[in-house]
Design a protein around this motif. Structure first.
Motif, PDB file in Angstrom:
ATOM      1  N   SER A 140      73.623  44.269 -17.030  1.00  0.00           N
ATOM      2  CA  SER A 140      74.952  44.665 -17.484  1.00  0.00           C
ATOM      3  C   SER A 140      75.985  44.575 -16.364  1.00  0.00           C
ATOM      4  CB  SER A 140      74.922  46.089 -18.038  1.00  0.00           C
ATOM      5  OG  SER A 140      76.211  46.528 -18.406  1.00  0.00           O
ATOM      6  N   THR A 141      75.593  44.974 -15.143  1.00  0.00           N
ATOM      7  CA  THR A 141      76.507  44.887 -14.009  1.00  0.00           C
ATOM      8  C   THR A 141      76.951  43.444 -13.783  1.00  0.00           C
ATOM      9  OG1 THR A 141      75.461  46.785 -12.947  1.00  0.00           O
ATOM     10  CG2 THR A 141      76.764  45.350 -11.539  1.00  0.00           C
ATOM     11  N   THR A 142      75.996  42.534 -13.860  1.00  0.00           N
ATOM     12  CA  THR A 142      76.317  41.121 -13.673  1.00  0.00           C
ATOM     13  C   THR A 142      77.233  40.618 -14.777  1.00  0.00           C
ATOM     14  OG1 THR A 142      74.156  40.821 -12.636  1.00  0.00           O
ATOM     15  CG2 THR A 142      75.314  38.834 -13.332  1.00  0.00           C
ATOM     16  N   TYR A 143      76.961  41.054 -16.009  1.00  0.00           N
ATOM     17  CA  TYR A 143      77.814  40.672 -17.137  1.00  0.00           C
ATOM     18  C   TYR A 143      79.256  41.123 -16.898  1.00  0.00           C
ATOM     19  CZ  TYR A 143      79.735  40.728 -21.881  1.00  0.00           C
ATOM     20  OH  TYR A 143      80.526  40.540 -22.977  1.00  0.00           O
ATOM     21  N   THR A 265      86.568  46.172 -13.613  1.00  0.00           N
ATOM     22  CA  THR A 265      85.982  46.799 -12.431  1.00  0.00           C
ATOM     23  C   THR A 265      85.383  48.154 -12.771  1.00  0.00           C
ATOM     24  OG1 THR A 265      87.559  45.671 -10.997  1.00  0.00           O
ATOM     25  CG2 THR A 265      86.464  47.612 -10.100  1.00  0.00           C
ATOM     26  N   GLY A 266      86.075  48.930 -13.616  1.00  0.00           N
ATOM     27  CA  GLY A 266      85.535  50.212 -14.041  1.00  0.00           C
ATOM     28  C   GLY A 266      84.217  50.061 -14.765  1.00  0.00           C
ATOM     29  N   ALA A 267      84.123  49.058 -15.648  1.00  0.00           N
ATOM     30  CA  ALA A 267      82.877  48.810 -16.365  1.00  0.00           C
ATOM     31  C   ALA A 267      81.761  48.413 -15.399  1.00  0.00           C
ATOM     32  CB  ALA A 267      83.092  47.722 -17.412  1.00  0.00           C
ATOM     33  N   THR A 268      82.101  47.608 -14.391  1.00  0.00           N
ATOM     34  CA  THR A 268      81.108  47.202 -13.394  1.00  0.00           C
ATOM     35  C   THR A 268      80.607  48.406 -12.602  1.00  0.00           C
ATOM     36  OG1 THR A 268      82.197  45.055 -13.193  1.00  0.00           O
ATOM     37  CG2 THR A 268      80.672  45.671 -11.445  1.00  0.00           C
ATOM     38  N   LEU A 269      81.524  49.259 -12.155  1.00  0.00           N
ATOM     39  CA  LEU A 269      81.135  50.453 -11.398  1.00  0.00           C
ATOM     40  C   LEU A 269      80.255  51.371 -12.226  1.00  0.00           C
ATOM     41  CD1 LEU A 269      84.523  51.278  -9.619  1.00  0.00           C
ATOM     42  CD2 LEU A 269      82.470  50.272  -8.590  1.00  0.00           C
ATOM     43  N   ALA A 270      80.545  51.485 -13.528  1.00  0.00           N
ATOM     44  CA  ALA A 270      79.717  52.314 -14.395  1.00  0.00           C
ATOM     45  C   ALA A 270      78.301  51.765 -14.482  1.00  0.00           C
ATOM     46  CB  ALA A 270      80.346  52.410 -15.784  1.00  0.00           C
ATOM     47  N   SER A 271      78.170  50.439 -14.580  1.00  0.00           N
ATOM     48  CA  SER A 271      76.834  49.827 -14.637  1.00  0.00           C
ATOM     49  C   SER A 271      76.037  50.140 -13.381  1.00  0.00           C
ATOM     50  CB  SER A 271      76.962  48.312 -14.817  1.00  0.00           C
ATOM     51  OG  SER A 271      77.594  47.988 -16.025  1.00  0.00           O
ATOM     52  N   ALA A 273      76.500  52.680 -11.279  1.00  0.00           N
ATOM     53  CA  ALA A 273      76.218  54.113 -11.227  1.00  0.00           C
ATOM     54  C   ALA A 273      75.079  54.485 -12.168  1.00  0.00           C
ATOM     55  CB  ALA A 273      77.472  54.912 -11.567  1.00  0.00           C
ATOM     56  N   ILE A 274      75.077  53.940 -13.382  1.00  0.00           N
ATOM     57  CA  ILE A 274      74.020  54.252 -14.339  1.00  0.00           C
ATOM     58  C   ILE A 274      72.681  53.727 -13.840  1.00  0.00           C
ATOM     59  CG2 ILE A 274      73.180  53.788 -16.675  1.00  0.00           C
ATOM     60  CD1 ILE A 274      76.126  53.783 -17.563  1.00  0.00           C
ATOM     61  N   GLY A 275      72.688  52.536 -13.216  1.00  0.00           N
ATOM     62  CA  GLY A 275      71.451  52.015 -12.644  1.00  0.00           C
ATOM     63  C   GLY A 275      70.917  52.883 -11.530  1.00  0.00           C
ATOM     64  N   MET A 276      71.805  53.488 -10.732  1.00  0.00           N
ATOM     65  CA  MET A 276      71.368  54.361  -9.645  1.00  0.00           C
ATOM     66  C   MET A 276      70.890  55.712 -10.159  1.00  0.00           C
ATOM     67  SD  MET A 276      74.423  53.519  -6.915  1.00  0.00           S
ATOM     68  CE  MET A 276      73.827  54.724  -5.721  1.00  0.00           C
ATOM     69  N   LEU A 286      75.483  60.733 -21.240  1.00  0.00           N
ATOM     70  CA  LEU A 286      76.318  59.655 -20.707  1.00  0.00           C
ATOM     71  C   LEU A 286      77.208  59.063 -21.797  1.00  0.00           C
ATOM     72  CD1 LEU A 286      73.777  57.737 -18.433  1.00  0.00           C
ATOM     73  CD2 LEU A 286      75.790  58.992 -17.669  1.00  0.00           C
ATOM     74  N   VAL A 287      76.647  58.912 -22.993  1.00  0.00           N
ATOM     75  CA  VAL A 287      77.406  58.358 -24.107  1.00  0.00           C
ATOM     76  C   VAL A 287      78.586  59.260 -24.453  1.00  0.00           C
ATOM     77  CG1 VAL A 287      77.299  57.870 -26.579  1.00  0.00           C
ATOM     78  CG2 VAL A 287      75.500  57.018 -25.074  1.00  0.00           C
ATOM     79  N   LEU A 288      78.353  60.570 -24.501  1.00  0.00           N
ATOM     80  CA  LEU A 288      79.425  61.513 -24.814  1.00  0.00           C
ATOM     81  C   LEU A 288      80.518  61.475 -23.750  1.00  0.00           C
ATOM     82  CD1 LEU A 288      80.728  63.812 -26.384  1.00  0.00           C
ATOM     83  CD2 LEU A 288      79.200  65.405 -25.181  1.00  0.00           C
ATOM     84  N   TRP A 289      80.134  61.525 -22.487  1.00  0.00           N
ATOM     85  CA  TRP A 289      81.118  61.459 -21.403  1.00  0.00           C
ATOM     86  C   TRP A 289      81.922  60.170 -21.479  1.00  0.00           C
ATOM     87  CZ3 TRP A 289      77.898  63.335 -16.555  1.00  0.00           C
ATOM     88  CH2 TRP A 289      77.606  64.690 -16.715  1.00  0.00           C
ATOM     89  N   GLY A 290      81.233  59.060 -21.759  1.00  0.00           N
ATOM     90  CA  GLY A 290      81.925  57.782 -21.845  1.00  0.00           C
ATOM     91  C   GLY A 290      82.929  57.751 -22.983  1.00  0.00           C
TER      92      GLY A 290
END
Length: 404
Positions: A140-143, A265-271, A273-276, A286-290
């Motif tokens: 997802s981060t790469t996407y 960029t925000g979507a990339t950072l989220a990917s 962070a979620i991976g970490m 996570l879904v609710l916060w998003g």
């Protein structure tokens, strides 16, 4: 996230996906340039029609693609879809009429509808239960990253080679990606433990079972409905940002590019962070916060200047991927391996169906309420979020067996 590269099969599959994603960027940049060449000021109509055909193909065919991914060797499916897309984009340099664009884009996305759910279902198959969340997050981060930088790379290639020649580079990317998948060892076929004999009507039953399982599972149903909330806000951003930046703020194309880059960029950072984070937080949390983040980011947007808008869209990008990314891992968590293909296909179709609702709504709000379209879109999103939250069922853990 990068520990998933220890798996050589996933590493090669990931490389193929990254190359084909770059090819997608080449496709849409080249298409925009050719559409303007053929239609001039009506190019927006051509592109919007092409996007509608794209989503329609996803909605209609992705459930069938998921069923086929559960029955056949997924490596064969992915290679065939890459070669077919290579052939189709190789024809795009020769179009002379807009109707030819529509036919080729429809064909291109028919095969894309078969590839994407198959690829999504293959990640947990090849990585196993320990690494699949990180592998999905990395993919997802790469996407998202290529969504930000891909058009720039494609634009540079187009400037160097010409608008129509960019499609030959595009075709080459699909060829390379297809060869990489072809060299994967063995088969990528799921052995069904159901023991169901072949019977008339089984394909339709399998298609229905993907949607049935998607809505029957409380966590998946919750995540899918939250994706409707996210699509309401996301469509507002994709459709109405250009009018706000260039019409209300009186800024140019460069400023619009920066604003949309902030969203990506925000979507990339989220990917990342979620991976970490991995499994440290419940995916439904996570879904609710998003969902909250992307809808709340819309509310003050009509009063924002350029820098504030970039900050809001950065947060909105984080929110959107906090909704979308956990859904892929929830399916891997809660659906048995031999059934995952059809559920990924059903999810791909339904999540794109939400956009068929959200795009017209965003266009109507932008046309009728041009000074408060983001505020009204945010209110609609919050209203839907409240309904989803109030009707949320208790979510119980579901143990899933992974193949050895």
């Amino acid at each position: 996230m990068f520990r998933s590269f220890r798996n050589p099969v996933f590493a090669r599959l990931y490389a193929a996906q990254s190359i084909s994603l770059l090819g997608d960027a080449l496709t849409w940049v080249g298409l925009a340039l050719v559409a303007f060449e053929l239609a001039g000021e009506q190019s927006a109509v051509v592109l919007s029609t092409a996007l509608t055909l794209r989503v329609t193909a996803f909605v209609l065919l992705a459930p069938l693609a998921g069923v086929i991914a559960d029955r056949l060797d997924r490596k064969v499916i992915m290679v065939v879809t890459h070669l077919a897309r290579m052939a189709i984009v190789g024809l795009l340099p020769f179009v002379t009429q807009t109707w030819q664009i529509y036919i080729l884009i429809l064909g291109l996305n028919i095969f894309n509808a078969f590839f994407t759910p198959t690829y999504q279902a293959t990640i947990p198959l090849v990585t196993g239960k320990d690494d699949y969340p990180q592998a999905i997050a990395l993919s997802s981060t790469t996407y998202q990253l290529l969504g930000v930088i891909g058009p720039g790379i494609a634009g540079g290639i187009a400037a160097f080679t010409g608008a129509r020649q960019v499609f030959f580079w595009d075709a080459g990317s699909f060829l390379v990606a297809g060869v990489l998948i072809l060299t994967l060892p063995g088969q990528l076929k799921v052995e069904s433990r159901q023991g169901l004999p072949s019977q008339k009507g089984r394909t339709w039953q399998d298609i229905k079972s993907g949607t049935t399982q998607l809505f029957a599972d409380s966590a998946l149903r919750y995540g899918l409905l939250m994706q409707l909330v996210s699509s309401i806000a996301g469509a507002e951003i994709l459709i109405n940002t250009v009018g706000y930046v260039q019409g209300t703020l009186k800024l140019g194309n460069v400023s619009y590019g920066w604003v949309m880059a902030a969203f990506g960029t925000g979507a990339t950072l989220a990917s990342v962070a979620i991976g970490m984070v991995g499994n440290k937080l419940p995916r439904t949390t996570l879904v609710l916060w998003g969902g909250l983040l992307i809808t709340l980011a819309l509310l003050p947007a009509n009063a924002a200047n350029l820098w504030v808008l970039m900050a809001l869209w950065l947060l909105a990008g984080v929110g959107q991927n906090c909704v979308n990314l956990p859904m892929q891992t929830l399916i891997a968590d809660r659906i048995s391996t031999e059934m995952q293909g059809r559920v990924y296909g059903a999810h791909f179709a339904w999540s794109h169906f939400w956009w068929l609702i959200s795009y017209p709504l965003a266009g109507w709000l932008g046309g009728n309420f041009p000074s408060v379209e983001f505020f009204y879109g945010g209110l609609i999103g919050l209203f839907l979020l409240l309904i989803v939250q109030l009707t949320k069922s208790e979510i119980t853990p579901v143990p899933v067996k992974f193949p050895d």
